[in-house]
Design an enzyme around this catalytic site. Sequence first.
Site, PDB file in Angstrom:
ATOM      1  N   GLY A 127      -2.661  -0.849  -8.440  1.00 55.70           N
ATOM      2  CA  GLY A 127      -2.675   0.197  -7.396  1.00 55.70           C
ATOM      3  C   GLY A 127      -3.981   0.983  -7.457  1.00 55.70           C
ATOM      4  O   GLY A 127      -4.457   1.301  -8.543  1.00 55.70           O
ATOM      5  N   ARG A 148      -2.904  -7.586  -6.414  1.00 58.01           N
ATOM      6  CA  ARG A 148      -2.112  -8.067  -7.544  1.00 58.01           C
ATOM      7  C   ARG A 148      -2.151  -9.592  -7.434  1.00 58.01           C
ATOM      8  O   ARG A 148      -1.738 -10.152  -6.432  1.00 58.01           O
ATOM      9  CB  ARG A 148      -0.682  -7.541  -7.472  1.00 58.01           C
ATOM     10  CG  ARG A 148      -0.635  -5.994  -7.320  1.00 58.01           C
ATOM     11  CD  ARG A 148       0.771  -5.450  -7.534  1.00 58.01           C
ATOM     12  NE  ARG A 148       0.959  -4.141  -6.913  1.00 58.01           N
ATOM     13  CZ  ARG A 148       0.705  -2.974  -7.507  1.00 58.01           C
ATOM     14  NH1 ARG A 148       0.222  -2.936  -8.719  1.00 58.01           N
ATOM     15  NH2 ARG A 148       0.924  -1.829  -6.878  1.00 58.01           N
ATOM     16  N   ASP A 208      -1.482  -0.689 -16.606  1.00 55.86           N
ATOM     17  CA  ASP A 208      -0.917  -1.588 -17.622  1.00 55.86           C
ATOM     18  C   ASP A 208      -0.980  -3.065 -17.243  1.00 55.86           C
ATOM     19  O   ASP A 208      -1.279  -3.912 -18.086  1.00 55.86           O
ATOM     20  CB  ASP A 208       0.508  -1.155 -18.025  1.00 55.86           C
ATOM     21  CG  ASP A 208       1.407  -0.873 -16.842  1.00 55.86           C
ATOM     22  OD1 ASP A 208       0.982  -1.114 -15.688  1.00 55.86           O
ATOM     23  OD2 ASP A 208       2.541  -0.417 -17.064  1.00 55.86           O
ATOM     24  N   THR A 210      -5.114   4.920 -12.751  1.00 54.56           N
ATOM     25  CA  THR A 210      -3.774   4.913 -12.139  1.00 54.56           C
ATOM     26  C   THR A 210      -3.321   6.357 -11.941  1.00 54.56           C
ATOM     27  O   THR A 210      -3.598   7.210 -12.791  1.00 54.56           O
ATOM     28  CB  THR A 210      -2.729   4.173 -13.009  1.00 54.56           C
ATOM     29  OG1 THR A 210      -1.408   4.513 -12.542  1.00 54.56           O
ATOM     30  CG2 THR A 210      -2.798   4.540 -14.481  1.00 54.56           C
ATOM     31  N   ASP A 232      -0.388   7.313 -12.225  1.00 62.77           N
ATOM     32  CA  ASP A 232       0.863   7.541 -12.965  1.00 62.77           C
ATOM     33  C   ASP A 232       0.691   8.235 -14.317  1.00 62.77           C
ATOM     34  O   ASP A 232       1.664   8.737 -14.881  1.00 62.77           O
ATOM     35  CB  ASP A 232       1.595   6.208 -13.193  1.00 62.77           C
ATOM     36  CG  ASP A 232       1.971   5.515 -11.898  1.00 62.77           C
ATOM     37  OD1 ASP A 232       2.020   6.194 -10.854  1.00 62.77           O
ATOM     38  OD2 ASP A 232       2.210   4.293 -11.927  1.00 62.77           O
ATOM     39  N   ASP A 237       0.395   6.884 -17.135  1.00 68.01           N
ATOM     40  CA  ASP A 237       1.357   6.256 -18.056  1.00 68.01           C
ATOM     41  C   ASP A 237       0.677   5.328 -19.059  1.00 68.01           C
ATOM     42  O   ASP A 237       1.179   4.242 -19.336  1.00 68.01           O
ATOM     43  CB  ASP A 237       2.421   5.501 -17.256  1.00 68.01           C
ATOM     44  CG  ASP A 237       1.826   4.432 -16.363  1.00 68.01           C
ATOM     45  OD1 ASP A 237       0.584   4.410 -16.195  1.00 68.01           O
ATOM     46  OD2 ASP A 237       2.588   3.601 -15.835  1.00 68.01           O
ATOM     47  N   ARG A 292       6.164   5.400 -10.666  1.00 70.56           N
ATOM     48  CA  ARG A 292       6.844   4.190 -11.170  1.00 70.56           C
ATOM     49  C   ARG A 292       7.899   4.587 -12.200  1.00 70.56           C
ATOM     50  O   ARG A 292       8.799   5.344 -11.846  1.00 70.56           O
ATOM     51  CB  ARG A 292       5.835   3.206 -11.759  1.00 70.56           C
ATOM     52  CG  ARG A 292       6.322   1.750 -11.684  1.00 70.56           C
ATOM     53  CD  ARG A 292       5.346   0.798 -12.323  1.00 70.56           C
ATOM     54  NE  ARG A 292       4.105   0.691 -11.583  1.00 70.56           N
ATOM     55  CZ  ARG A 292       3.886  -0.164 -10.594  1.00 70.56           C
ATOM     56  NH1 ARG A 292       4.837  -0.983 -10.225  1.00 70.56           N
ATOM     57  NH2 ARG A 292       2.739  -0.204  -9.972  1.00 70.56           N
TER      58      ARG A 292
HETATM   59  O1  F6P Z   1       1.146   2.568 -10.141  1.00 68.02           O
HETATM   60  C1  F6P Z   1       0.779   3.367  -9.060  1.00 68.02           C
HETATM   61  C2  F6P Z   1       1.866   3.411  -8.029  1.00 68.02           C
HETATM   62  O2  F6P Z   1       1.449   4.223  -6.950  1.00 68.02           O
HETATM   63  C3  F6P Z   1       3.240   3.869  -8.542  1.00 68.02           C
HETATM   64  O3  F6P Z   1       3.308   5.279  -8.668  1.00 68.02           O
HETATM   65  C4  F6P Z   1       4.155   3.291  -7.498  1.00 68.02           C
HETATM   66  O4  F6P Z   1       5.435   3.061  -8.040  1.00 68.02           O
HETATM   67  C5  F6P Z   1       3.487   1.981  -7.167  1.00 68.02           C
HETATM   68  O5  F6P Z   1       2.118   2.117  -7.522  1.00 68.02           O
HETATM   69  C6  F6P Z   1       3.576   1.582  -5.711  1.00 68.02           C
HETATM   70  O6  F6P Z   1       2.992   0.326  -5.573  1.00 68.02           O
HETATM   71  P1  F6P Z   1       2.639  -0.319  -4.153  1.00 68.02           P
HETATM   72  O7  F6P Z   1       1.379   0.330  -3.644  1.00 68.02           O
HETATM   73  O8  F6P Z   1       2.432  -1.755  -4.461  1.00 68.02           O
HETATM   74  O9  F6P Z   1       3.773  -0.021  -3.254  1.00 68.02           O
END
Ligand code: F6P
Length: 325
Positions: free
Chosen positions: A14, A75, A106, A129, A131, A133, A175
């Site tokens: 992300g 991804r 991660d 990120t 998050d 995390d 997340r």
């Molecule tokens: O890891 C960053 C994040 O924004 C999380 O907070 C969220 O759960 C996820 O990515 C959303 O992913 P996507 O953009 O693939 O919907």
Amino acid sequence: MSNIKNIAVFTSGGDAPGMNAAIRAVVRTGLYYNLNVFGIGRGYDGMVHGDIFPMDAKSVANIIQRGGTILKTARSEEFRTVEGRQQAYENLKNHRIDGLVAIGGDGTFTGASKFIEEHNIPIIGLPGTIDNDLVGTDFTIGYDTAINTVIEAVDKIRDTAESHDRVFVVEVMGRDSGLIALRAGISVGAECVLIPEIKVEYEAMMDRLDRTRKNKASRVIIVAEGDDAGGAFAVAERIKERFPHYDMRVSILGHIQRGGSPSCMDRVLASRLGVVAVEALLEGRRGEMAGLIHGQAVFTPFSKAIKHIGTVNENLLRLVDILSL
Ligand code: F6P
């Protein structure tokens, strides 16, 4: 010192505000040390498909303030396979790339570990990120901006909530981490914060909502998306069952939390870590994430950086309890 001459930088997973500032810092530090610097488009996917191009000082001009990532991100399913990683390695070899800076979270570092294991290529990671995390840094690049975006949004929600005497349940990202929710919750004066690290205690939440009613026209509950309560709508339903007379609304902030111009903190963090990452490669380091702890640069092996332990600072949690009277 290492013999590294050609490095490449990429963003993966992300996107997060401040990734561009990190790319800029990596490119310019590489040039400062007379390295050839390449960019890889769309993360590991671009590595597999040979989306690799030279970068100069101009290519990163005027990007420090921009959200998203100029290198794009993805991804990659193919990079998860041995064949995909072999192809990625061949593409890097064709450009004589002998060091990588991976900006991501991660998933990015899990992929990087595998790649090093199989192809022995030096990689330094930067924590990118929203998050927060990752183990090995107080803050990840993008976290501060994301929280500020949440604050701005919830402050606006508070205005309308206050005017209508409403209870709002606001869902934020993260997340499986509650760190955005917790820090944002404190900053907006939330009455309750629900996070995955702590099992939801409905009774305590209902009591607090009931109690705070005397002092406040509006109430705001911040729910982390990964909380076991099951999201903002599920929480709102539980509250409505208990207090049918409450005028309630739900707001899911979603991807606005990932966008926008990075804050000062994220720009400085990204700039510092970008410099540190290139210097680490030149010192012969590999397989580690660069982070800042108490303002000092530290390196954490990828295997440890991704082991987010799922605990939160009890003192911050206590703040919500004490200050939501
Ligand atoms: O890891 C960053 C994040 O924004 C999380 O907070 C969220 O759960 C996820 O990515 C959303 O992913 P996507 O953009 O693939 O919907």
